[in-house]
Enzyme design. Sequence first.
Site, short mmCIF file in Angstrom:
data_model
loop_
_atom_site.label_atom_id
_atom_site.label_comp_id
_atom_site.label_asym_id
_atom_site.label_seq_id
_atom_site.Cartn_x
_atom_site.Cartn_y
_atom_site.Cartn_z
N ASN A 16 22.67 -7.70 -6.12
CA ASN A 16 21.98 -8.51 -7.14
C ASN A 16 22.22 -10.00 -6.94
O ASN A 16 21.50 -10.81 -7.51
CB ASN A 16 22.43 -8.08 -8.55
CG ASN A 16 23.93 -8.10 -8.72
OD1 ASN A 16 24.60 -7.23 -8.16
ND2 ASN A 16 24.46 -9.06 -9.44
N GLY A 20 24.96 -10.01 -0.55
CA GLY A 20 24.19 -8.77 -0.64
C GLY A 20 22.72 -9.04 -0.90
O GLY A 20 21.84 -8.42 -0.29
N SER A 152 36.02 -9.13 6.36
CA SER A 152 36.25 -10.57 6.27
C SER A 152 37.15 -10.93 7.43
O SER A 152 37.92 -10.07 7.91
CB SER A 152 36.94 -10.92 4.95
OG SER A 152 37.48 -12.22 5.01
N TYR A 175 43.44 -8.67 -1.30
CA TYR A 175 42.12 -8.76 -0.66
C TYR A 175 42.24 -8.54 0.85
O TYR A 175 41.51 -7.73 1.43
CB TYR A 175 41.53 -10.14 -0.95
CG TYR A 175 40.15 -10.38 -0.36
CD1 TYR A 175 39.02 -9.87 -0.97
CD2 TYR A 175 40.00 -11.12 0.81
CE1 TYR A 175 37.75 -10.10 -0.44
CE2 TYR A 175 38.73 -11.36 1.35
CZ TYR A 175 37.62 -10.85 0.72
OH TYR A 175 36.37 -11.07 1.25
P1 NDP Z 1 29.89 -12.29 -4.86
O1 NDP Z 1 31.07 -12.29 -5.77
O2 NDP Z 1 28.96 -13.43 -4.89
O3 NDP Z 1 29.06 -10.94 -5.06
C1 NDP Z 1 29.72 -9.71 -5.06
C2 NDP Z 1 28.74 -8.60 -5.35
O4 NDP Z 1 29.47 -7.37 -5.42
C3 NDP Z 1 28.05 -8.77 -6.72
O5 NDP Z 1 26.75 -8.25 -6.65
C4 NDP Z 1 28.92 -7.93 -7.62
O6 NDP Z 1 28.25 -7.48 -8.80
C5 NDP Z 1 29.19 -6.77 -6.69
N1 NDP Z 1 30.27 -5.91 -7.15
C6 NDP Z 1 31.55 -6.21 -7.42
N2 NDP Z 1 32.21 -5.13 -7.88
C7 NDP Z 1 31.29 -4.11 -7.90
C8 NDP Z 1 31.33 -2.76 -8.27
N3 NDP Z 1 32.44 -2.18 -8.75
N4 NDP Z 1 30.21 -2.01 -8.13
C9 NDP Z 1 29.08 -2.56 -7.66
N5 NDP Z 1 28.95 -3.84 -7.31
C10 NDP Z 1 30.06 -4.61 -7.43
O7 NDP Z 1 30.51 -12.09 -3.39
P2 NDP Z 1 29.90 -12.42 -1.93
O8 NDP Z 1 28.43 -12.26 -1.93
O9 NDP Z 1 30.52 -13.67 -1.48
O10 NDP Z 1 30.59 -11.24 -1.09
C11 NDP Z 1 29.91 -10.10 -0.60
C12 NDP Z 1 30.83 -9.38 0.37
O11 NDP Z 1 31.17 -10.26 1.46
C13 NDP Z 1 32.17 -8.95 -0.24
O12 NDP Z 1 32.54 -7.68 0.24
C14 NDP Z 1 33.13 -10.03 0.26
O13 NDP Z 1 34.47 -9.54 0.32
C15 NDP Z 1 32.57 -10.34 1.63
N6 NDP Z 1 32.95 -11.65 2.15
C16 NDP Z 1 32.54 -12.81 1.50
C17 NDP Z 1 32.89 -14.04 2.02
C18 NDP Z 1 32.43 -15.33 1.40
O14 NDP Z 1 32.80 -16.41 1.92
N7 NDP Z 1 31.65 -15.34 0.35
C19 NDP Z 1 33.74 -14.17 3.22
C20 NDP Z 1 34.11 -12.90 3.80
C21 NDP Z 1 33.71 -11.71 3.28
P3 NDP Z 1 28.27 -8.31 -10.18
O15 NDP Z 1 27.19 -9.37 -10.05
O16 NDP Z 1 27.98 -7.28 -11.20
O17 NDP Z 1 29.62 -8.92 -10.32
#
Ligand code: NDP
Length: 252
Positions: A16, A20, A152, A175
């Site tokens: 969302n 992702g 990551s 993490y």
């Molecule tokens: P965001 O916090 O922006 O988004 C995280 C997403 O995961 C949101 O859609 C959130 O939903 C969802 N989420 C969290 N918990 C759950 C759950 N229990 N069930 C379903 N959905 C869930 O993070 P990023 O887009 O930055 O990160 C995406 C991925 O990339 C992660 O795995 C992160 O560890 C990895 N990553 C990110 C980096 C960065 O610099 N941003 C660097 C390295 C890795 P909701 O909106 O409801 O909270």
Amino acid sequence: MQNKQSGKVAFITGANKGIGFETARGLGKLGFTVVIGSRDAGRGRAAADKLRSEGIESVEAVRFDVTRPGDHKEVARHLQDRYGKLDVLVNNAGVQLEDGDFTSGFNTTSTGNPDILRQTFDTNFFAVVALTQTLLPLIRKAPAGRIVNLSSILGSLTLHSDPSSGIYAKKVFAYDASKTALNAFTIHLAQELRGTTIKVNSAHPGWVRTEMGGSNAPLDLSEGGKTSVQLATLPDDGPTGGYFHLGKPLPW
Ligand code: NDP
């Protein structure tokens, strides 16, 4: 002309927003049918509407919390009934529940709350393993399944143990350890699936400006989905059991 990816179905957890959502956009533009997983139904619908408004027609949102086993069964049933297979699973949903200023040094190892450690592993590791196990029969029905695990660079034990690496002084223990465990899952599952057409890889998206990445991250969101899209669309002779950022291997 028939798009090369049309007819292929991708399920992206936590799509969302953030990386992702950007991955859903990237795969949608390539012609995939995109299924957005969102733990809030309204936010998922809004994300799907946004992609439709950009011309991506084949997109739907499902309410999906990765930590709820009932949701795993529900989404498997939905994907089976509607598509009969799953070409791409992007295990993107993740949490970073500890405090840490990524512009300076920190280490939460001796002070971290055990509940936070458990919650982090629940979302970033145990849920991913369980969901993948549940969806694997559907992925096996696709001609060339691709599984992308959003790890990551902070999951790299080689870099964490190297005093000259950029992440040496930046240690968010729960993490980091959850992403190291996820990398182990990638390696183990890829080995089990060798000899099939399914590829399993870990992605480091880069340090991206999202809610998790924060405003100091150097990469714009438009860059953040690229590694996931690449690994979701690997050709038949592409790698499996690897750990990549934008096509370059990272040390485990
Ligand atoms: P965001 O916090 O922006 O988004 C995280 C997403 O995961 C949101 O859609 C959130 O939903 C969802 N989420 C969290 N918990 C759950 C759950 N229990 N069930 C379903 N959905 C869930 O993070 P990023 O887009 O930055 O990160 C995406 C991925 O990339 C992660 O795995 C992160 O560890 C990895 N990553 C990110 C980096 C960065 O610099 N941003 C660097 C390295 C890795 P909701 O909106 O409801 O909270």
